[in-house]
Design an enzyme around this catalytic site. Sequence first.
Site, PDB file in Angstrom:
ATOM      1  N   HIS A 307       0.859  -1.171   0.000  1.00 28.79           N
ATOM      2  CA  HIS A 307       0.000   0.000   0.000  1.00 28.79           C
ATOM      3  C   HIS A 307       0.897   1.223   0.000  1.00 28.79           C
ATOM      4  O   HIS A 307       1.956   1.209   0.618  1.00 28.79           O
ATOM      5  CB  HIS A 307      -0.879  -0.015   1.267  1.00 28.79           C
ATOM      6  CG  HIS A 307      -2.017   0.938   1.197  1.00 28.79           C
ATOM      7  ND1 HIS A 307      -1.883   2.264   1.505  1.00 28.79           N
ATOM      8  CD2 HIS A 307      -3.317   0.754   0.841  1.00 28.79           C
ATOM      9  CE1 HIS A 307      -3.048   2.857   1.344  1.00 28.79           C
ATOM     10  NE2 HIS A 307      -3.931   1.973   0.936  1.00 28.79           N
ATOM     11  N   ASP A 364      -8.087  -5.344   0.639  1.00 27.26           N
ATOM     12  CA  ASP A 364      -8.518  -6.060  -0.568  1.00 27.26           C
ATOM     13  C   ASP A 364      -8.209  -7.540  -0.529  1.00 27.26           C
ATOM     14  O   ASP A 364      -8.811  -8.323  -1.255  1.00 27.26           O
ATOM     15  CB  ASP A 364      -7.814  -5.492  -1.804  1.00 27.26           C
ATOM     16  CG  ASP A 364      -8.139  -4.056  -1.993  1.00 27.26           C
ATOM     17  OD1 ASP A 364      -9.325  -3.741  -2.012  1.00 27.26           O
ATOM     18  OD2 ASP A 364      -7.209  -3.246  -2.092  1.00 27.26           O
TER      19      ASP A 364
END
Length: 430
Positions: A307, A364
């Site tokens: 991320h 996710d």
Amino acid sequence: MSENAKLSLPDGQSLELPVLTGTKNEKAIDISNLRKQTGYITLDPGFVNTGSCESAITFLDGEQGILQFRGYPIEQLAAKSTFLEVAYLLIHGELPNKLQQQSFVDRVSWHAMIHEDMRHFFDGFSQNAHPMVILSSMISSLSAYYVEASGKASIENLELNSARLIAKVTTIAAFAYKKSVGQPFVYPRDELSYCANFLNMMFAVPAESYELDPEIERTLELLLILHADHEQNCSASTVRVVGSSMANVYASVASGILALWGPLHGGANQQVVQMLQQIHDDKAGISKYIEMAKNPKSDFRLMGFGHRVYKNFDPRASILKDACDRLLNKLGTNDPLLEIALKLEETALSDDYFIERKLYPTLDFYTGIIYRAIGIPINMFTVMFALGRVPGWIAQWKEMHEDPKQKIARPRQLFTGQTERSYKPMDDRL
Ligand code: ACO
């Protein structure tokens, strides 16, 4: 006491730049007058070091794994709140009292239907059109029905427009799904909660009503809460950039949906399950894929890992991992992809490549497994993300318009192309 940073430039100029401090003691160098005063610009591909605005909506500390909406830790909101309560909080800045909550919930239920003419728009899409493109087109089409929402004027009626958006997005999403499976549309029902209504529109058919499982309803609520905002990410920045030209809130949110669609952003949840399926079908084992992800010559990445901001852990992923276990236990689902996911997670977390680069599973990584268990098809995963993110986009759009320092977004560039040259007639070209 105000602090300054000193900047010395190669041409001998030097200047003092104000240092701003946020409420969490974060520091920013204010360069808003840099070009005016020196002729220089800054260059920051991907805006990795650039703050585009001051914001009071969401705080996240990627090193510590902290996420707060309007000061409330995500863990508390996830455990105690409803999605509509969180939506109100993001947009208005405070948790609603009983009366405010009831009137917001009623308003959202009231606006869930879309104009009947919009039904026909669905006919124009092919059956295999991706629901994200349908969603963004339909949200942008809402501008044609609510013309009073144009530009800055819509700040005044944002309450109404945000209720419309939050309500209608679920109906449009469910209709897009029904279109893809060739089933009749199921209209919204006022007596159902926000999540129950969405599930009903997705899964009820005229021949059979949908039996709501409260565990699924609560898990969906949790998923939407966890996705509700994430400060200045790609789609939120898109909403702000588009909104800064005075485009209306529907057009701005529709652009955010398209930005979210990309596989490096919201599209990652779909890619995660596709990757797990590929590993499952290949039967070569996960080590092949770990090696591919580490190989600089390969384009392959472990989807759902890494991320831009979280460099420790994603607090949303921790909450969701527990919810995922609970739901699968309750439903008795034995998903082979979950087993692969858990093995992948374990292997990657103990591998130096991932440790050194601080690549952890994000939200996710788990959402796809949950959506599969609920019966949501893979091409709807990113739509689910969008449903959750709508309140965040509205809050960002609103804050941008209320900021007196707001300007149209118009970055600069460092030109590296040809210097001036003369036009060459066609016959002289090689
Ligand atoms: N698998 C393997 N290697 C990776 C991964 C991954 N998922 N993510 C990053 N890396 C490596 C890069 O190859 C790079 O290695 P290098 O230093 O040897 O060149 C290093 O880690 C840094 O990667 P960057 O791409 O520079 O990091 P950045 O912060 O720009 O990217 C991103 C973040 C786009 C999310 C990236 O981690 C990625 O592509 N992840 C997979 C896609 C994904 O899951 N996206 C969802 C993001 S969350 C969201 O939007 C909701």
